[in-house]
Each structure stands twice: as C-alpha cells, then as structure tokens.
Design a protein around this motif. Sequence first.
Motif, PDB file in Angstrom:
ATOM      1  N   THR A   1       0.830  -1.206   0.000  1.00  0.00           N
ATOM      2  CA  THR A   1       0.000   0.000   0.000  1.00  0.00           C
ATOM      3  C   THR A   1       0.863   1.254   0.000  1.00  0.00           C
ATOM      4  O   THR A   1       1.831   1.346   0.758  1.00  0.00           O
ATOM      5  N   LYS A   2       0.494   2.197  -0.852  1.00  0.00           N
ATOM      6  CA  LYS A   2       1.178   3.485  -0.812  1.00  0.00           C
ATOM      7  C   LYS A   2       0.507   4.369   0.241  1.00  0.00           C
ATOM      8  O   LYS A   2      -0.657   4.168   0.563  1.00  0.00           O
TER       9      LYS A   2
ATOM     10  N   VAL B   1      -4.455   7.175   3.047  1.00  0.00           N
ATOM     11  CA  VAL B   1      -5.206   8.427   3.216  1.00  0.00           C
ATOM     12  C   VAL B   1      -6.545   8.329   2.489  1.00  0.00           C
ATOM     13  O   VAL B   1      -7.604   8.640   3.047  1.00  0.00           O
ATOM     14  N   SER B   2      -6.493   7.853   1.253  1.00  0.00           N
ATOM     15  CA  SER B   2      -7.719   7.713   0.461  1.00  0.00           C
ATOM     16  C   SER B   2      -8.695   6.753   1.132  1.00  0.00           C
ATOM     17  O   SER B   2      -9.886   7.038   1.251  1.00  0.00           O
ATOM     18  N   ASP B   3      -8.171   5.626   1.609  1.00  0.00           N
ATOM     19  CA  ASP B   3      -9.024   4.640   2.277  1.00  0.00           C
ATOM     20  C   ASP B   3      -9.660   5.238   3.529  1.00  0.00           C
ATOM     21  O   ASP B   3     -10.855   5.071   3.773  1.00  0.00           O
TER      22      ASP B   3
ATOM     23  N   ARG C   1      -2.748   0.527  -4.786  1.00  0.00           N
ATOM     24  CA  ARG C   1      -2.422  -0.819  -4.262  1.00  0.00           C
ATOM     25  C   ARG C   1      -2.809  -0.968  -2.783  1.00  0.00           C
ATOM     26  O   ARG C   1      -2.030  -1.449  -1.960  1.00  0.00           O
ATOM     27  N   LEU C   2      -4.027  -0.486  -2.489  1.00  0.00           N
ATOM     28  CA  LEU C   2      -4.526  -0.557  -1.113  1.00  0.00           C
ATOM     29  C   LEU C   2      -4.595  -2.017  -0.678  1.00  0.00           C
ATOM     30  O   LEU C   2      -4.079  -2.415   0.344  1.00  0.00           O
ATOM     31  N   HIS C   3      -5.305  -2.794  -1.466  1.00  0.00           N
ATOM     32  CA  HIS C   3      -5.295  -4.253  -1.332  1.00  0.00           C
ATOM     33  C   HIS C   3      -5.890  -4.776  -2.618  1.00  0.00           C
ATOM     34  O   HIS C   3      -6.497  -4.022  -3.375  1.00  0.00           O
TER      35      HIS C   3
ATOM     36  N   LYS D   1      -4.719   2.226  10.807  1.00  0.00           N
ATOM     37  CA  LYS D   1      -4.067   1.349   9.825  1.00  0.00           C
ATOM     38  C   LYS D   1      -2.559   1.544   9.838  1.00  0.00           C
ATOM     39  O   LYS D   1      -1.812   0.599   9.601  1.00  0.00           O
ATOM     40  N   TYR D   2      -2.126   2.768  10.120  1.00  0.00           N
ATOM     41  CA  TYR D   2      -0.697   3.034  10.190  1.00  0.00           C
ATOM     42  C   TYR D   2      -0.077   2.216  11.328  1.00  0.00           C
ATOM     43  O   TYR D   2       1.001   1.636  11.182  1.00  0.00           O
ATOM     44  N   ILE D   3      -0.792   2.145  12.464  1.00  0.00           N
ATOM     45  CA  ILE D   3      -0.300   1.389  13.620  1.00  0.00           C
ATOM     46  C   ILE D   3      -0.179  -0.098  13.286  1.00  0.00           C
ATOM     47  O   ILE D   3       0.698  -0.791  13.789  1.00  0.00           O
TER      48      ILE D   3
END
Lengths: 166, 260
Positions: free
Chosen positions: A54-55, A60-62, A118-120, B207-209
């Motif tokens: 994931t970028k 952020v978008s998600d 490429r979130l998933h 999600k970062y965590i």
Amino acid sequence: MTNHPPKNNTAAQRKYAKRNLWTGILFGFGLVAFIDEVVFHQLLHWHHFYDKSTKDIGLVSDGLFHAFSWFATIGSSFMLADLHRRHAFWPAKWLAGILLGAGSFQLYDGIIQHKLMRLHQIRYNVNIAPYDWTWNLIALGLIIAGVLLMMQTKTKTSSSKRSTAE
Amino acid sequence: MINHHMNHENSGNIHFILISASLIAIYVYIHAAQLSSKIYRKWPIYRYGCFMAGILCVTLTITDPLAGLSHMDFRAHMISHLLLGMLGPLLIALSSPLTLFLRSIHISWARRISRVLKSRFFQFLTHPVTTSTLNIGGLWVLYTTNLYVAMQHHFLLHIIVHFHIFTAGYLFTISMIYTEPTPHKHSFMDRAVVMVLAFAGHGILSKYIYAHPPDGVSPVQGQIGSLMMYYGGDVIDLALIFVFCLQWFYATRPRSLMTT
C-alpha cells in the motif's frame, strides 16, 4: 382521501428532485462500502485490512472514503426520512442516485484504490485479472443504469406527467 | 520490559480515592438534577443513565485491572483509549453536565460563567477544527513519537496524557453535537466536513499502527490493537453520527409540521 394530496406530492417531489438524487447517491456510496466491508473483508476474507505494498496515499484515500461512506450511510437515511416527512420521496430518482453512487464508488475502489494505490487486491493468490474485470464492469454497468434512470426521470419532469407520483 | 511495579499499598490508596471520587460525582449529579428539576424543566431520565455509564467508562480505565494491564498490553491500552477518549466523553456529553452545573448554581454566577464561555478563547477552544486537531492530532503524537514509551515510565506524564485524551475527546464531542450551551454555533455542513476528516484521521492512524506499532509494542499486539482502534472507533463514530443527524433532523423540521 381527497384528490389534492397526490398533486401536492408531485409538486413536493419536483421541488426536492435534486435532494432525492443526492440522498440516493450518498446511500449508494454507503451501501457499496458496507458490502465491501461485510462481504469481502469479513465473510470471504478476500480483501486484506492492510497490504504491505500500500502506498501512503492509499491509506489516506481509504481513511477518507471509509469515514465518508460511514457518515453517508447514516446521513442519507436521515435525509430519506426528511424527504418522507415532506412528502417528497421520489423512488425512481432515489434509485438512480443509488446506482450512480454505488457504481462510481465501486469504480473508484476498483481502479484507483486497488490498482493505482495498491490498497489491497480483490483476492490473493489467484489470477487477479478476471476479478478486476468483473469488479469494474459491474461498476460501469451500475453507472450506466443510473444515468439511464436519471434521464428517464428527467423527461418525466419536463412533460410533468403525474405518473412519477408512484 | 516496562517498569510498572508501583508500590502496591500506594496504588491501593489511589484506587480508593479514584473510585470514591467517581461515586461522589454521580451522587452530586443526581442530587443537582433532582434539585434543579423542581425549579426548571424536569431533567430527562436518559441523562442520568448516560452520566453514570460515562463515569463508569472513565473509572474502568483509570483503575485496575485495566489501568495496570494497559502498561504492558497494547490491546488493553486500546480498550482504555476507546473508553476514555471516545465512549466516555460521548456518554458524558449526552448527559450535559455543564448545563446542569449552570442550572444548579446561583443565577448571577451562571451569568458570569456564561460570559466567560462566550469569550474569544472558548470560541477558539471549542471550534470543530481546534477540537479535532487536539483530539486526533494528539493521538498521532502519542502513537508515532516516543511519547507512548515515555508515558509508561513517567507517572506524571502518564496522568497528563490520559487527562488530555479524555478532555480532547469531550471537547471534540461537544463541538460536534450541541448538548451543552454553545454560544458560537457552526452549521451542520461545516461540522459534518470536519467530523469526516477527523474520523478519517483516526482510521488512517489505526491502519498506520497496523504496520508501524509504537516502540515497545510487539507486531502481533500492534495489529490487534490497530483492528480494535479501527472497528471500535467505527462503532462509537456511528453513535456520534447518529446523534448529530438526529439533531439535524429536528433542526430542519418543516414549518408545516411544527404547527400540527
């Protein structure tokens, strides 16, 4: 019942035509996000919560779309209740909105979030191409159906037929 | 791993004081609500329930076993975070303690305090953008810097962080849903936009965590904590959005319905 209420209905419906559409669009957004979460994340376990490729922009978008769709689901339900109390609910317009909202969110999810950011992926350890095609073609189909229905309800307004009172 | 062995007798005393303080708060709230119900409009029953449940959330997080576990276990810490920073503030905000306080004191004092609440400073402090920054920004600082580790070692820092988590959560809640006197109101649209951005900031941090747990937290605990923060946050956000929309639904009531 007298003859007046249906006529008032149509006037109210026309007055709030745009709001009917937007209520549908927001609900469509929320609906797709909900199906995505429940079916693909929780039940099938096809989607992953986090993908190592994931970028940052994907996260952020998600986050933005997740928060927005969550808000939209609840907000649009209250907007629907608001249309009802104003006797302005217009099912066809609303449905057109749902199709548009659902289709555009799914297309965004399928092209931008899955592929570019490429979130998933839709599913792992399979040949992903057929899944991507199915996903995005369904999205396109929803958008086309939404546009057609929207155009159909538009002509009905201009000819001011009472048939829209349904 | 982390020095959490506080003097046991000492911590026993602290727990006794904290639990007593919670009980006194509940007693004072009920007493004030009943007294002011005799003079003003009857204080709604649901607010008693919300206040007690809210105080319970806060007390659970600052006393053992949860407080002790939170030092070692990130999952326990995350439960504390959800209770102290989100659910507790929401429930307490729904019980309108500030309104009750103003109703209970002498009217000249209530006027004086209202004047302070109308000041520039409070206008800034309760602005949705300020409260969101304090709330979500504070969490980013906590989990992405070494503050999380430092907090486990310094008792005073630990207290300050937890006080901030609750206060920021409470200010955030009352800047979004108006359950307390609000001299400076913002439109539903403005608040909705800021709220979505704040929720997004919370989700992104969760999600970062998942991939980057704070120092001293094992990857497995980081991942579970992340999921708890993400989905637990969603559930409490749902309640906040619901109340927000309900307030919108009442505020935009058509005139034709008001007379009937």
